[in-house]
Design a protein around this motif. Structure first.
Motif, PDB file in Angstrom:
ATOM      1  N   GLU A  74      -0.290   0.478 -17.423  1.00  0.00           N
ATOM      2  CA  GLU A  74       0.668  -0.339 -16.740  1.00  0.00           C
ATOM      3  C   GLU A  74       1.913  -0.681 -17.578  1.00  0.00           C
ATOM      4  O   GLU A  74       3.045  -1.150 -17.078  1.00  0.00           O
ATOM      5  N   LEU A  75       1.670  -0.206 -18.763  1.00  0.00           N
ATOM      6  CA  LEU A  75       2.894  -0.610 -19.685  1.00  0.00           C
ATOM      7  C   LEU A  75       3.059   0.257 -21.037  1.00  0.00           C
ATOM      8  O   LEU A  75       1.772   0.377 -21.685  1.00  0.00           O
ATOM      9  N   ILE A  76       4.143   1.225 -21.143  1.00  0.00           N
ATOM     10  CA  ILE A  76       4.109   1.763 -22.439  1.00  0.00           C
ATOM     11  C   ILE A  76       5.045   1.047 -23.041  1.00  0.00           C
ATOM     12  O   ILE A  76       6.295   1.052 -22.925  1.00  0.00           O
ATOM     13  N   GLN A  77       4.711   0.507 -24.475  1.00  0.00           N
ATOM     14  CA  GLN A  77       5.747  -0.305 -25.258  1.00  0.00           C
ATOM     15  C   GLN A  77       5.914   0.340 -26.618  1.00  0.00           C
ATOM     16  O   GLN A  77       4.777   0.798 -27.367  1.00  0.00           O
ATOM     17  N   SER A  78       7.168   0.735 -26.549  1.00  0.00           N
ATOM     18  CA  SER A  78       7.302   1.465 -28.101  1.00  0.00           C
ATOM     19  C   SER A  78       7.501   0.569 -29.066  1.00  0.00           C
ATOM     20  O   SER A  78       7.664  -0.859 -28.903  1.00  0.00           O
ATOM     21  N   LEU A  79       7.028   0.884 -30.337  1.00  0.00           N
ATOM     22  CA  LEU A  79       6.771   0.021 -31.517  1.00  0.00           C
ATOM     23  C   LEU A  79       8.315   0.066 -32.336  1.00  0.00           C
ATOM     24  O   LEU A  79       8.452  -0.567 -33.306  1.00  0.00           O
ATOM     25  N   ASP A 108      14.054  -6.092 -31.383  1.00  0.00           N
ATOM     26  CA  ASP A 108      13.888  -7.042 -32.319  1.00  0.00           C
ATOM     27  C   ASP A 108      14.767  -7.631 -33.303  1.00  0.00           C
ATOM     28  O   ASP A 108      15.564  -6.495 -33.904  1.00  0.00           O
ATOM     29  N   GLN A 109      15.156  -8.712 -33.382  1.00  0.00           N
ATOM     30  CA  GLN A 109      16.429  -9.206 -34.190  1.00  0.00           C
ATOM     31  C   GLN A 109      16.212  -8.919 -35.472  1.00  0.00           C
ATOM     32  O   GLN A 109      16.941  -8.939 -36.165  1.00  0.00           O
ATOM     33  N   ASP A 110      14.818  -9.041 -36.218  1.00  0.00           N
ATOM     34  CA  ASP A 110      14.829  -8.914 -37.397  1.00  0.00           C
ATOM     35  C   ASP A 110      14.864  -7.243 -37.853  1.00  0.00           C
ATOM     36  O   ASP A 110      15.602  -6.790 -38.800  1.00  0.00           O
ATOM     37  N   ILE A 149      12.387  -1.378 -40.272  1.00  0.00           N
ATOM     38  CA  ILE A 149      10.828  -1.249 -40.284  1.00  0.00           C
ATOM     39  C   ILE A 149      10.606  -2.049 -39.458  1.00  0.00           C
ATOM     40  O   ILE A 149      10.543  -3.418 -39.837  1.00  0.00           O
ATOM     41  N   THR A 150       9.581  -1.791 -38.476  1.00  0.00           N
ATOM     42  CA  THR A 150       9.301  -2.980 -37.272  1.00  0.00           C
ATOM     43  C   THR A 150       8.333  -3.844 -38.241  1.00  0.00           C
ATOM     44  O   THR A 150       7.119  -3.553 -38.836  1.00  0.00           O
ATOM     45  N   ALA A 175       8.037  -9.170 -34.364  1.00  0.00           N
ATOM     46  CA  ALA A 175       7.742  -8.270 -33.260  1.00  0.00           C
ATOM     47  C   ALA A 175       6.741  -8.537 -32.004  1.00  0.00           C
ATOM     48  O   ALA A 175       6.814  -8.283 -30.929  1.00  0.00           O
ATOM     49  N   VAL A 176       5.704  -9.309 -32.760  1.00  0.00           N
ATOM     50  CA  VAL A 176       4.422  -9.462 -31.822  1.00  0.00           C
ATOM     51  C   VAL A 176       4.836 -10.227 -30.549  1.00  0.00           C
ATOM     52  O   VAL A 176       4.298 -10.046 -29.626  1.00  0.00           O
ATOM     53  N   ALA A 177       5.857 -11.257 -30.784  1.00  0.00           N
ATOM     54  CA  ALA A 177       5.837 -12.163 -29.741  1.00  0.00           C
ATOM     55  C   ALA A 177       6.473 -11.510 -28.452  1.00  0.00           C
ATOM     56  O   ALA A 177       6.226 -11.706 -27.251  1.00  0.00           O
TER      57      ALA A 177
END
Ligand code: GLV
Length: 309
Positions: free
Chosen positions: A60-65, A89-91, A276-277, A282-284
């Motif tokens: 249902e979702l493909i989330q890029s890292l 991600d703001q970081d 670098i993630t 990023a988890v949130a």
């Protein structure tokens, strides 16, 4: 509810821990231990092997890292209707900003030249560069390019950006589309590439583009290696038209040992480390996207498949 984590370069344990805290009922499996393919609802991916996602019938979702999603669209069997989300991600944006500022200011303040002068033990001053007359050009005024353009404008540089659509950012001249590219390049002393990799932007930095840049222009690429025609870059530096380049990304990564970029005195290389993630920040966003998809809503940072980003 099960998520499949697929990446050779991100730490699955840190993601499992973070996601477990945010979504206690989420089961996290790590490729290649996928178990029953039917269980998998969400895929968290960085450079998954083509065909893997097509084997997950209930996805249902493909989330890029990562911020870029070109690594997802290279899969010819990519499921056609599953939403794909970028990670904004703001970081990561902060990391990329630091990298660009470091490389641009190092060139602008002639620090590479001072490194060489230091070797000779000379107390010698070079002419001070004129910041207001130095034209920064940002290719890509999106989630990363726009804040970086603002930073340069605050420092007093003459800043412009090029993007698909017109942008309105105080202190930043906006160029757009194919017609605007040539004028944008002609006014750029330090070119920063932050574009998404799409059919339109692949090989955008080729000999025609380099020839449009003024003599002495400097290239910073932290987007994708495929934006740059590497032989053309080398030729433009060798010919003395470009003064050099700082490159974080390459057509082939790791950069092959015998690649001419390695030993080139005017090319500065880093091994794709500009951003670098970081799972801690990023988890949130990933957890939020899973919640949204569960509730039947669109994920954040949904990719427009027709544009490829
Ligand atoms: C890194 O290259 C990313 O796309 O986040």
């Amino acid at each position: 509810m099960t998520l499949l984590f697929i990446s050779n370069s991100d730490d699955p344990d840190r993601w499992r821990e973070g996601l477990g805290r945010a979504l206690p009922d989420l089961e996290v499996r790590v490729w290649p231990e996928i178990g029953r393919a039917e269980d998998i609802r969400y895929a968290l991916v960085w450079k998954a092997r083509p065909g893997i996602l097509a084997g997950l019938p209930n996805l249902e979702l493909i989330q890029s890292l990562g911020m870029g999603v070109d690594h997802i669209f290279v899969d010819p069997e990519l499921p056609a209707t599953v939403p794909v989300a970028r990670l904004i991600d703001q970081d990561l944006v902060r990391q990329m900003s630091e990298y660009v500022l470091a490389m641009a200011l190092r060139h602008h303040r002639r620090l590479d030249e001072y490194d060489r002068i230091q070797q000779t033990g000379d107390w010698r001053r070079l002419a001070m560069p004129d910041t207001g007359a130095t034209r920064i050009g940002i290719l890509g005024l999106g989630e990363i390019g726009a804040p970086i353009a603002r930073l340069f404008a605050e420092l007093g540089f003459a800043v412009a950006g090029w993007s698909r659509t017109q942008k309105s950012i105080p202190g930043v001249e906006s160029f757009r589309g194919a017609a605007g590219l040539s004028n944008f390049l002609a006014r750029t002393d330090i070119l920063v590439c932050l574009l998404p990799l799409t059919k339109v932007t692949k090989n955008i930095l080729d000999k025609t583009a380099f020839a449009r840049l003024p003599k002495g222009a400097y290239i910073i690429n932290l987007a994708r290696g495929q934006h740059v025609v590497e032989e053309d870059l080398l030729a433009a530096i060798e010919a003395g038209h470009l003064s050099g380049a700082a490159l974080d990304v390459f057509r082939t990564e790791p950069l092959p040992k015998d690649h001419p970029f390695w030993a080139h005195p005017k090319i500065r290389i880093t091994p794709h480390i500009a951003g670098i993630t970081n799972p801690a920040t990023a988890v949130a966003q990933v957890a939020e996207n899973i919640r949204r998809v569960r509730a039947g809503h669109q994920p954040l940072n949904l990719v427009d498949r027709t544009q490829g980003y």
